[in-house]
Scaffold this active site. Structure first.
Site, short mmCIF file in Angstrom:
data_model
loop_
_atom_site.label_atom_id
_atom_site.label_comp_id
_atom_site.label_asym_id
_atom_site.label_seq_id
_atom_site.Cartn_x
_atom_site.Cartn_y
_atom_site.Cartn_z
N ARG A 199 0.84 -1.19 0.00
CA ARG A 199 0.00 0.00 0.00
C ARG A 199 0.88 1.25 0.00
NH1 ARG A 199 -2.84 -1.92 4.49
NH2 ARG A 199 -2.91 -3.93 3.50
N ASP A 275 -2.25 4.19 4.41
CA ASP A 275 -1.93 2.78 4.66
C ASP A 275 -3.05 1.87 4.21
OD1 ASP A 275 -3.04 4.19 7.05
OD2 ASP A 275 -3.29 2.15 7.79
#
Length: 526
Positions: A199, A275
């Protein structure tokens, strides 16, 4: 049960040299080896036949003790070394430092039919990144993730997938609404499947520590593994600045594609921190997500975000842009020139409005493009907010509208109004004006009414995983009844089909669900 195992991630990237499972900062590493926590009395609740097939497994494999043990963390498959990933992130607009897989443990990689999949357990115990948490998950959040990730795939939304949902047999203490009232809930584990769980924050963490060596290793691995079209076989060792910019552009394009799909189907992620944004443009981390019931651009399901509404439905494409700025900052040390990155961001800004307009045209059945279409769509969005109007039902029923009889418009969409008494004469007049304009616009299209209806029904789903539907399945599952999980799983495999036997699910949110926890109010533990 046989897997063609690979280890591209762990063999290509630096590991945390410390192997004990203590909470700590993990510098100069992309992951830490960690063993899942054995569970008391594991039991499979549901397995996806599709994902079994995708991974080269059979339904008989899923009935074995070995399958149960591996996908509940009770057995580590031979020749594998489970790990948790290191990453950081901006949470609600602020840098949060190291985060990492606090309740996710990657088991192994599988290659099948020339596709590579990472398999990950969510809720299988503590990792070095768990901070003060227990690394576990509950049945409530696990049902929501399992059903939604599979439902999103069939809606045509880029997403991670789910293989299995299991009970751990353990009790887990959770404070659902973070209001000081913790209670024990049934523990559960979901097996997630994705080509990658990297990510934006995976890159940010190394840039924030000025660890450019690890950053470069990770970006080069990502390009060679997931964006290999950007490099040729004989230049893989020579990734240059232009390649990094092309990589960033691809990430921006994929992320835009994903979020436009969210807007199309009425999905609200709820917690779009850096995230929680996949480098592959996949919907990832199903936590406090929700589906629009009434069309409300300002709605967010996340109670943590209730005051500021940073991650509300209407701003999701803009939040992706904000997150891309943070990724650009992380990649800058590899490029040391802002111009190329800025050009990608400027292009996203331009394409965002273009793609949104194209998507909305498709939702109302327009194939050609006219300059005033943006006005028509803006007026539609304004009308949808005059009174509470169900998004899914409205767009699905709009396909019945015929430009030769515009006066029937209100009757066609009547079912989508939550309170018919609130549809005043002024509201009716505004709608009728819109239908007249819409009818004129449709007259200038070259396709038949039948073809228009078919096109609209391909982009406007009849069935989505409404919040109350998931909650009903959770309530039953907590009583040991899993039939509704299976019913919804199968219903949502064909979200664009009429499915007359499931007509009861083509319905507005019931009044009891309006303010119920799990339906309209969700937290990050959801």
């Amino acid at each position: 049960m046989h897997f063609d195992l690979k280890n591209t991630f762990t063999h290509s990237l630096p590991a945390d040299p410390i192997t004990d499972n203590s909470r700590r900062q993990v510098p100069k590493a992309c992951y830490s080896f960690v063993t899942p926590k054995p569970t008391a009395n594991p039991k499979l609740v549901h397995v996806s036949p599709e994902m079994l097939d995708t991974l080269g497994l059979s339904e008989n494999d899923a009935k074995t003790k070995a399958f149960l043990n591996i996908f509940t963390g009770n057995k580590v498959l031979e020749n594998t070394k489970p790990y948790a990933m290191c990453y950081g992130g901006h949470q609600f607009g602020h840098w949060a430092g190291q985060l990492g897989d606090g309740r996710a443990i990657n088991l192994f990689e599988v290659e099948h039919n020339n596709l590579n999949w990472k398999l990950q357990l969510k809720g299988a115990g503590e990792t070095p990144y768990s901070r003060t948490a227990d690394g576990l998950a509950v049945l409530r959040s696990s049902v929501r993730e399992y059903l939604c990730s599979e439902a999103m795939y069939h809606l045509g939304v880029p997403t991670t997938r789910a293989l299995s949902l299991a009970l751990s047999g353990d009790q887990v203490l959770r404070d659902v609404m973070y209001n000081g009232n913790p209670a024990y809930e049934k523990g559960a584990i979901v097996t997630r499947v994705s080509p990658s769980f990297l990510r934006f924050g995976s890159y940010e963490i190394h840039a924030s520590r000025n660890d450019i060596s690890t950053l470069k290793t990770l970006v080069d691995y990502t390009i060679n593994t997931h964006f290999s079209h950007l490099v040729t076989a004989n230049t893989k060792a020579e990734i240059n600045k232009q390649t990094y910019i092309q990589f960033f552009n691809d990430v921006a394009t994929r992320s835009l594609d994903m979020v436009i799909h969210w807007q199309r189907v009425g999905f609200v992620h709820g917690v779009m921190n850096t995230d929680n944004l996949s480098i592959l443009g996949l919907t990832i981390d199903y936590g406090p997500y929700g589906w629009l019931e009434g069309y409300e651009p300002g709605w967010t399901p996340n109670t943590t975000d209730k005051q500021n509404k940073r991650y509300q439905f209407g701003t999701q494409p803009d939040i992706v842009l904000w997150n891309l700025y943070q990724l650009a900052n992380a990649l800058y040390p590899l490029i040391e020139e802002a111009e190329g990155l800025e050009a990608v961001l400027a292009n996203y800004t331009e394409q965002k409005d273009i793609k949104y307009l194209q998507m909305m045209r498709s939702k109302i059945g327009l194939l050609s493009e006219e300059q005033l279409d943006a006005n028509l769509i803006q007026e539609l969005e304004d009308c949808l907010q005059l009174t509470e109007t169900d998004m899914t039902i409205f767009f699905r029923n709009l396909s019945y509208f015929n430009s030769t009889t515009p006066t029937n418009g209100l009757q066609i969409i009547r079912e989508s109004f939550y309170d018919i008494k609130s549809v005043t004469e002024a509201v009716k007049n505004r709608w009728n004006l819109w239908f007249d304009t819409y009818a004129d616009r449709l007259q200038r299209e070259s396709i038949s009414a039948k073809a228009k209806k078919e096109n609209m029904n391909k982009v406007n789903p009849k069935y989505v995983l409404r919040n109350y539907m998931a909650q009903l399945a959770i309530d039953d599952a907590n009583k040991g009844d899993y039939k509704l999980i299976d019913e919804l799983y199968n219903l949502l495999k064909q979200p664009y089909a009429e499915q007359p036997k499931h007509q009861k699910w083509f319905a507005k949110r019931p009044e009891w669900a309006r303010h119920k926890v799990g339906c309209s109010m969700l937290s990050c533990s959801s």
